[in-house]
Design an enzyme around this catalytic site. Structure first.
Site, PDB file in Angstrom:
ATOM      1  N   ARG A  53      -4.468  -3.441 -27.291  1.00  0.00           N
ATOM      2  CA  ARG A  53      -3.607  -4.000 -26.229  1.00  0.00           C
ATOM      3  C   ARG A  53      -2.884  -2.915 -25.429  1.00  0.00           C
ATOM      4  O   ARG A  53      -1.818  -3.141 -24.862  1.00  0.00           O
ATOM      5  CB  ARG A  53      -2.602  -4.995 -26.794  1.00  0.00           C
ATOM      6  N   LYS A  99      -4.719   1.245 -11.059  1.00  0.00           N
ATOM      7  CA  LYS A  99      -5.734   0.187 -10.953  1.00  0.00           C
ATOM      8  C   LYS A  99      -6.920   0.578 -11.827  1.00  0.00           C
ATOM      9  O   LYS A  99      -7.476   1.664 -11.671  1.00  0.00           O
ATOM     10  CB  LYS A  99      -6.213   0.025  -9.506  1.00  0.00           C
ATOM     11  N   GLU A 126     -11.468   8.275   2.487  1.00  0.00           N
ATOM     12  CA  GLU A 126     -10.184   7.751   1.981  1.00  0.00           C
ATOM     13  C   GLU A 126      -9.026   8.603   2.485  1.00  0.00           C
ATOM     14  O   GLU A 126      -7.961   8.101   2.799  1.00  0.00           O
ATOM     15  CB  GLU A 126     -10.161   7.729   0.447  1.00  0.00           C
ATOM     16  N   LYS A 134       0.643   7.731  -1.467  1.00  0.00           N
ATOM     17  CA  LYS A 134       0.222   6.647  -2.363  1.00  0.00           C
ATOM     18  C   LYS A 134       1.292   6.396  -3.429  1.00  0.00           C
ATOM     19  O   LYS A 134       1.599   5.245  -3.750  1.00  0.00           O
ATOM     20  CB  LYS A 134      -1.141   6.954  -3.006  1.00  0.00           C
ATOM     21  N   GLU A 156       0.760  -4.831  -5.952  1.00  0.00           N
ATOM     22  CA  GLU A 156       0.221  -5.282  -4.670  1.00  0.00           C
ATOM     23  C   GLU A 156       0.742  -6.658  -4.251  1.00  0.00           C
ATOM     24  O   GLU A 156      -0.014  -7.567  -3.916  1.00  0.00           O
ATOM     25  CB  GLU A 156      -1.312  -5.274  -4.700  1.00  0.00           C
ATOM     26  N   ARG A 167       1.565  -2.365  -0.972  1.00  0.00           N
ATOM     27  CA  ARG A 167       0.394  -1.664  -1.520  1.00  0.00           C
ATOM     28  C   ARG A 167      -0.866  -2.017  -0.745  1.00  0.00           C
ATOM     29  O   ARG A 167      -1.808  -1.232  -0.699  1.00  0.00           O
ATOM     30  CB  ARG A 167       0.227  -1.977  -3.014  1.00  0.00           C
ATOM     31  N   ASN A 194      -5.216  -0.442   1.923  1.00  0.00           N
ATOM     32  CA  ASN A 194      -6.535  -0.979   2.299  1.00  0.00           C
ATOM     33  C   ASN A 194      -6.806  -0.804   3.791  1.00  0.00           C
ATOM     34  O   ASN A 194      -7.687  -1.488   4.332  1.00  0.00           O
ATOM     35  CB  ASN A 194      -6.625  -2.457   1.918  1.00  0.00           C
ATOM     36  N   HIS A 201     -10.315  -1.001   5.149  1.00  0.00           N
ATOM     37  CA  HIS A 201     -11.169  -1.495   4.061  1.00  0.00           C
ATOM     38  C   HIS A 201     -11.782  -2.867   4.315  1.00  0.00           C
ATOM     39  O   HIS A 201     -12.731  -3.238   3.628  1.00  0.00           O
ATOM     40  CB  HIS A 201     -10.387  -1.538   2.742  1.00  0.00           C
ATOM     41  N   HIS A 249     -15.563  -3.175   3.238  1.00  0.00           N
ATOM     42  CA  HIS A 249     -16.125  -4.011   2.167  1.00  0.00           C
ATOM     43  C   HIS A 249     -17.278  -4.853   2.703  1.00  0.00           C
ATOM     44  O   HIS A 249     -18.314  -5.010   2.042  1.00  0.00           O
ATOM     45  CB  HIS A 249     -15.046  -4.914   1.558  1.00  0.00           C
ATOM     46  N   HIS A 308     -18.634   3.823  -0.535  1.00  0.00           N
ATOM     47  CA  HIS A 308     -17.347   3.248  -0.146  1.00  0.00           C
ATOM     48  C   HIS A 308     -16.621   4.078   0.922  1.00  0.00           C
ATOM     49  O   HIS A 308     -16.213   3.556   1.959  1.00  0.00           O
ATOM     50  CB  HIS A 308     -16.475   3.094  -1.403  1.00  0.00           C
TER      51      HIS A 308
HETATM   52  N1  GLY Z   1      -7.156   1.729  -3.814  1.00  0.00           N
HETATM   53  C1  GLY Z   1      -6.035   1.008  -3.371  1.00  0.00           C
HETATM   54  C2  GLY Z   1      -4.953   0.882  -4.393  1.00  0.00           C
HETATM   55  O1  GLY Z   1      -4.913   1.613  -5.359  1.00  0.00           O
HETATM   56  O2  GLY Z   1      -4.112   0.046  -4.246  1.00  0.00           O
END
Ligand code: GLY
Length: 337
Positions: free
Chosen positions: A111, A133, A175, A203, A213, A217, A221, A224, A228, A240
């Site tokens: 966990r 993420k 990016e 970031k 998010e 956050r 994107n 993006h 996508h 990407h």
């Molecule tokens: N790649 C976008 C984020 O980490 O929120």
């Protein structure tokens, strides 16, 4: 020249160490509780690390098909065989795929046990390794299963970039290009170490303000939504970062169509993406209606077509964009081919 960027998340705050040779700082970045390390990496990663602890190496397959629950199961079976406990640490050494998988395995094992990332690609350094993420793909789509699991620290060793294949470098630059438009910083005037550190700072500030998010956050994107759609329409022939490069220019055209920015700002997007970073900005020959439909199905879509768009107050999330405007911007790009 080493730069340290702090990601402020209260008790879970951590440092990102950027510079040449920073892998030598790995041992100092590991949690003090860690007695052993499970190093997760891939064949061909141009970097080995010394955690200063007893360690075992777990190698995952190369290619998106290995970014899977089966890989997580295999890793966790390996952790079980090695007796990895909460008093140990997972270290992900590689690009975005490795750190996403290592992070998710760490989030799931017992966990949740600590993870530290050693990012070896530009894309990983400015994006994937930062912000917690983690996840894997399903047949139904990319990154559909995962968790927010913040690392205890991140190493961005710029030495790894010397051997990065040109396409991987282009992906990182795609990016990186987005950060040029998220703040007013003149990133192009900076040396690489400062530029990477500045992208990490941008970031980190966003993640610190909106870890899961709920709002800001989503600005990460930028570019993006079309990216996508292009990736899916082209069956992932575009990587990407290459798709993000085109998506950034598209976002500028769309903002112009909507009267949010002027021609000079559109030109700045071309100057950074196509000029400075020499990335392809041309819309690949795709069916505009299909792209529109795919953009409407984007998992970030809140209310109809949702884009992150530049404007008088900077970049922001704009829901409910008129499909005619989105189509007009696609047409402008198609005519520029
Ligand atoms: N790649 C976008 C984020 O980490 O929120």
């Amino acid at each position: 020249m080493t730069r340290t960027v702090r990601v402020e998340l209260g008790e879970r705050s951590y440092d990102v160490i950027v510079g040449h040779g920073t892998r030598s700082e790995l041992a100092a970045l590991l949690p003090r509780t860690a007695k052993r390390a499970a190093i997760v990496t891939q064949d061909g990663i141009p970097m080995t690390v010394d955690p200063g602890l007893p360690f075992e190496v777990f190698t995952i397959g190369v290619g998106e098909e290995h970014k899977s629950l089966a890989t997580i199961e295999r890793l966790c079976d390996g952790f079980a065989a090695a007796g990895i406990t909460r008093n140990d640490v997972v270290i992900g050494v590689g690009g975005g795929m490795v750190t996403d998988v290592a992070g998710f395995a760490a989030a799931s094992w017992h966990r949740g046990i600590p993870v530290v990332h050693v990012s070896t690609t530009l894309l990983g350094m400015v994006d994937a390794a930062i912000g917690g993420k983690t996840g894997v793909n399903l047949r139904a789509g990319k990154n559909l299963v995962g968790a927010f699991w913040q690392p205890a620290g991140v190493i961005c060793d710029l030495d790894a970039l010397a051997t990065l294949p040109p396409r991987e470098m282009r992906c990182g630059l795609g990016e990186m290009a987005k950060y040029h438009f998220l703040t007013g910083d003149d990133l192009l005037s900076m040396e690489l170490v400062d530029r990477v550190a500045r992208c990490v700072r941008i970031k980190a500030d966003i993640v610190g303000a909106d870890e899961r998010e709920g709002g800001r956050r989503a600005l990460l994107n930028y570019g993006h939504t079309l990216a996508h759609a292009l990736e899916i329409a082209g069956d992932f022939a575009l990587a990407h970062g290459e798709a993000v490069a085109i998506g950034l220019v598209y976002a500028a055209h769309l903002a112009r169509v909507l009267g949010r920015i002027d021609d000079a700002r559109v030109a700045q997007h071309y100057e950074v993406v196509g000029g400075a970073y020499e990335l392809d900005t041309e819309l690949p020959g795709s069916d505009p209606q299909q792209l529109l439909e795919l953009m409407g199905r984007d998992k970030k879509a809140l209310d109809g077509l949702t884009f992150v768009l530049d404007g008088p107050d900077g970049v922001e999330v704009v829901p409910g964009v008129d499909p005619d405007a989105a189509l007009a911007a696609l047409t402008i790009m198609a005519e520029l081919r």
